[in-house]
Design a protein around this motif. Structure first.
Motif, PDB file in Angstrom:
ATOM      1  N   LYS A 251       0.842  -1.194   0.000  1.00 33.20           N
ATOM      2  CA  LYS A 251       0.000   0.000   0.000  1.00 33.20           C
ATOM      3  C   LYS A 251       0.878   1.245   0.000  1.00 33.20           C
ATOM      4  CE  LYS A 251      -4.240  -1.624   2.085  1.00 33.20           C
ATOM      5  NZ  LYS A 251      -5.294  -1.292   3.028  1.00 33.20           N
ATOM      6  N   VAL A 252       0.577   2.157  -0.902  1.00 34.89           N
ATOM      7  CA  VAL A 252       1.281   3.435  -0.974  1.00 34.89           C
ATOM      8  C   VAL A 252       0.234   4.544  -1.014  1.00 34.89           C
ATOM      9  CG1 VAL A 252       3.327   2.483  -2.125  1.00 34.89           C
ATOM     10  CG2 VAL A 252       1.442   3.356  -3.494  1.00 34.89           C
ATOM     11  N   PRO A 253       0.609   5.749  -0.603  1.00 34.83           N
ATOM     12  CA  PRO A 253      -0.345   6.861  -0.649  1.00 34.83           C
ATOM     13  C   PRO A 253      -0.819   7.137  -2.080  1.00 34.83           C
ATOM     14  CG  PRO A 253       1.616   7.458   0.608  1.00 34.83           C
ATOM     15  CD  PRO A 253       1.901   6.153  -0.053  1.00 34.83           C
ATOM     16  N   GLN A 254      -2.040   7.610  -2.207  1.00 35.11           N
ATOM     17  CA  GLN A 254      -2.587   7.963  -3.512  1.00 35.11           C
ATOM     18  C   GLN A 254      -1.684   8.992  -4.170  1.00 35.11           C
ATOM     19  OE1 GLN A 254      -6.650   9.248  -3.434  1.00 35.11           O
ATOM     20  NE2 GLN A 254      -6.757   9.518  -5.641  1.00 35.11           N
ATOM     21  N   GLY A 255      -1.378   8.795  -5.431  1.00 35.39           N
ATOM     22  CA  GLY A 255      -0.525   9.715  -6.177  1.00 35.39           C
ATOM     23  C   GLY A 255       0.964   9.437  -6.022  1.00 35.39           C
ATOM     24  N   PHE A 256       1.329   8.464  -5.204  1.00 36.33           N
ATOM     25  CA  PHE A 256       2.737   8.119  -4.960  1.00 36.33           C
ATOM     26  C   PHE A 256       3.305   7.391  -6.173  1.00 36.33           C
ATOM     27  CE2 PHE A 256       6.010   5.158  -3.559  1.00 36.33           C
ATOM     28  CZ  PHE A 256       6.808   5.948  -2.757  1.00 36.33           C
ATOM     29  N   THR A 257       4.484   7.796  -6.613  1.00 36.23           N
ATOM     30  CA  THR A 257       5.184   7.134  -7.704  1.00 36.23           C
ATOM     31  C   THR A 257       6.674   7.139  -7.405  1.00 36.23           C
ATOM     32  OG1 THR A 257       3.550   7.890  -9.330  1.00 36.23           O
ATOM     33  CG2 THR A 257       5.669   7.184 -10.200  1.00 36.23           C
ATOM     34  N   VAL A 258       7.320   6.026  -7.630  1.00 40.58           N
ATOM     35  CA  VAL A 258       8.774   5.933  -7.483  1.00 40.58           C
ATOM     36  C   VAL A 258       9.404   6.320  -8.812  1.00 40.58           C
ATOM     37  CG1 VAL A 258      10.727   4.364  -7.110  1.00 40.58           C
ATOM     38  CG2 VAL A 258       8.646   4.110  -5.757  1.00 40.58           C
ATOM     39  N   THR A 259      10.434   7.154  -8.782  1.00 37.79           N
ATOM     40  CA  THR A 259      11.184   7.502  -9.977  1.00 37.79           C
ATOM     41  C   THR A 259      12.503   6.736  -9.947  1.00 37.79           C
ATOM     42  OG1 THR A 259      10.207   9.708 -10.073  1.00 37.79           O
ATOM     43  CG2 THR A 259      12.260   9.371 -11.280  1.00 37.79           C
ATOM     44  N   ILE A 260      12.726   5.936 -10.965  1.00 41.75           N
ATOM     45  CA  ILE A 260      13.967   5.177 -11.109  1.00 41.75           C
ATOM     46  C   ILE A 260      14.829   5.920 -12.113  1.00 41.75           C
ATOM     47  CG2 ILE A 260      14.995   2.987 -11.828  1.00 41.75           C
ATOM     48  CD1 ILE A 260      12.256   1.676 -11.160  1.00 41.75           C
ATOM     49  N   ILE A 261      16.034   6.262 -11.711  1.00 38.53           N
ATOM     50  CA  ILE A 261      16.940   6.986 -12.598  1.00 38.53           C
ATOM     51  C   ILE A 261      17.883   5.971 -13.233  1.00 38.53           C
ATOM     52  CG2 ILE A 261      18.706   8.771 -12.768  1.00 38.53           C
ATOM     53  CD1 ILE A 261      17.344  10.087 -10.313  1.00 38.53           C
ATOM     54  N   GLY A 262      17.697   5.745 -14.528  1.00 36.99           N
ATOM     55  CA  GLY A 262      18.544   4.836 -15.278  1.00 36.99           C
ATOM     56  C   GLY A 262      17.884   3.510 -15.574  1.00 36.99           C
ATOM     57  N   ALA A 263      17.993   3.073 -16.832  1.00 35.72           N
ATOM     58  CA  ALA A 263      17.415   1.808 -17.280  1.00 35.72           C
ATOM     59  C   ALA A 263      18.507   0.772 -17.524  1.00 35.72           C
ATOM     60  CB  ALA A 263      16.575   2.013 -18.530  1.00 35.72           C
TER      61      ALA A 263
ATOM     62  N   GLY B 155      19.860  -0.538 -21.002  1.00 31.46           N
ATOM     63  CA  GLY B 155      21.127  -1.260 -20.947  1.00 31.46           C
ATOM     64  C   GLY B 155      22.187  -0.589 -20.102  1.00 31.46           C
ATOM     65  N   GLY B 156      22.034   0.693 -19.840  1.00 32.72           N
ATOM     66  CA  GLY B 156      22.987   1.387 -18.983  1.00 32.72           C
ATOM     67  C   GLY B 156      24.415   1.298 -19.501  1.00 32.72           C
ATOM     68  N   VAL B 157      25.326   1.013 -18.596  1.00 33.84           N
ATOM     69  CA  VAL B 157      26.744   0.961 -18.946  1.00 33.84           C
ATOM     70  C   VAL B 157      27.021  -0.103 -20.011  1.00 33.84           C
ATOM     71  CG1 VAL B 157      27.452  -0.647 -17.122  1.00 33.84           C
ATOM     72  CG2 VAL B 157      29.066   1.053 -17.960  1.00 33.84           C
ATOM     73  N   TRP B 158      26.201  -1.161 -20.041  1.00 29.59           N
ATOM     74  CA  TRP B 158      26.398  -2.217 -21.040  1.00 29.59           C
ATOM     75  C   TRP B 158      25.972  -1.748 -22.432  1.00 29.59           C
ATOM     76  CZ3 TRP B 158      29.298  -6.185 -19.737  1.00 29.59           C
ATOM     77  CH2 TRP B 158      29.464  -6.443 -18.390  1.00 29.59           C
ATOM     78  N   LEU B 159      25.097  -0.768 -22.503  1.00 34.21           N
ATOM     79  CA  LEU B 159      24.701  -0.203 -23.792  1.00 34.21           C
ATOM     80  C   LEU B 159      25.783   0.748 -24.302  1.00 34.21           C
ATOM     81  CD1 LEU B 159      22.506   0.369 -26.005  1.00 34.21           C
ATOM     82  CD2 LEU B 159      21.713   2.213 -24.515  1.00 34.21           C
ATOM     83  N   GLU B 160      26.352   1.526 -23.390  1.00 31.23           N
ATOM     84  CA  GLU B 160      27.295   2.577 -23.769  1.00 31.23           C
ATOM     85  C   GLU B 160      28.719   2.096 -24.029  1.00 31.23           C
ATOM     86  OE1 GLU B 160      27.171   5.598 -20.793  1.00 31.23           O
ATOM     87  OE2 GLU B 160      25.041   5.962 -21.068  1.00 31.23           O
ATOM     88  N   ASN B 161      29.110   0.976 -23.457  1.00 33.42           N
ATOM     89  CA  ASN B 161      30.504   0.530 -23.535  1.00 33.42           C
ATOM     90  C   ASN B 161      30.598  -0.854 -24.150  1.00 33.42           C
ATOM     91  OD1 ASN B 161      31.820   2.751 -21.922  1.00 33.42           O
ATOM     92  ND2 ASN B 161      30.288   2.037 -20.481  1.00 33.42           N
ATOM     93  N   GLN B 162      31.774  -1.156 -24.628  1.00 29.84           N
ATOM     94  CA  GLN B 162      32.075  -2.496 -25.126  1.00 29.84           C
ATOM     95  C   GLN B 162      33.155  -3.090 -24.256  1.00 29.84           C
ATOM     96  OE1 GLN B 162      33.063  -2.335 -29.270  1.00 29.84           O
ATOM     97  NE2 GLN B 162      31.113  -1.438 -29.849  1.00 29.84           N
ATOM     98  N   TYR B 163      32.979  -4.348 -23.915  1.00 28.47           N
ATOM     99  CA  TYR B 163      33.931  -5.045 -23.072  1.00 28.47           C
ATOM    100  C   TYR B 163      34.434  -6.259 -23.839  1.00 28.47           C
ATOM    101  CZ  TYR B 163      31.858  -2.086 -19.545  1.00 28.47           C
ATOM    102  OH  TYR B 163      31.395  -1.007 -18.829  1.00 28.47           O
ATOM    103  N   PRO B 164      35.572  -6.129 -24.536  1.00 29.12           N
ATOM    104  CA  PRO B 164      36.079  -7.252 -25.336  1.00 29.12           C
ATOM    105  C   PRO B 164      36.232  -8.518 -24.478  1.00 29.12           C
ATOM    106  CG  PRO B 164      37.337  -5.269 -25.786  1.00 29.12           C
ATOM    107  CD  PRO B 164      36.436  -4.968 -24.603  1.00 29.12           C
ATOM    108  N   GLY B 165      35.705  -9.602 -24.998  1.00 30.57           N
ATOM    109  CA  GLY B 165      35.814 -10.881 -24.307  1.00 30.57           C
ATOM    110  C   GLY B 165      34.722 -11.140 -23.282  1.00 30.57           C
ATOM    111  N   ALA B 166      33.911 -10.132 -22.972  1.00 34.72           N
ATOM    112  CA  ALA B 166      32.829 -10.329 -22.006  1.00 34.72           C
ATOM    113  C   ALA B 166      31.653 -10.972 -22.744  1.00 34.72           C
ATOM    114  CB  ALA B 166      32.392  -9.015 -21.363  1.00 34.72           C
ATOM    115  N   GLY B 167      31.135 -12.035 -22.188  1.00 35.40           N
ATOM    116  CA  GLY B 167      30.049 -12.730 -22.860  1.00 35.40           C
ATOM    117  C   GLY B 167      28.741 -12.635 -22.115  1.00 35.40           C
TER     118      GLY B 167
END
Length: 70
Positions: free
Chosen positions: A18-30, A58-70
């Motif tokens: 239960k959360v108050p009416q109108g309550f919303t959590v804002t998540i910064i970053g996907a 994707g966050g950091v995984w979207l922005e960067n490449q990590y050679p050899g990371a699978g």
């Protein structure tokens, strides 16, 4: 054999919170953490929005490449 519980796996608790009416959590970053938080909040029926600066998830995984990371 190994079980999921041995790896720390547990299903999401889907008990509504239960959360108050109108309550919303804002998540910064996907990135991984933001998406996991969205899954937990959604399972608990807590309203949320995600703010992401990039055009895709994707966050950091979207922005960067990590050679050899699978």
């Amino acid at each position: 054999g190994m079980t999921r519980s041995q790896f720390g796996y547990r299903p999401l608790d889907t008990t509504p919170v239960k959360v108050p009416q109108g309550f919303t959590v804002t998540i910064i970053g996907a990135g991984a953490s933001g998406l996991c938080m969205a899954a937990y909040l959604g399972a608990a029926s807590v309203p949320f929005e995600i703010i992401e600066r990039d055009a895709d998830v994707g966050g950091v995984w979207l922005e960067n490449q990590y050679p050899g990371a699978g």
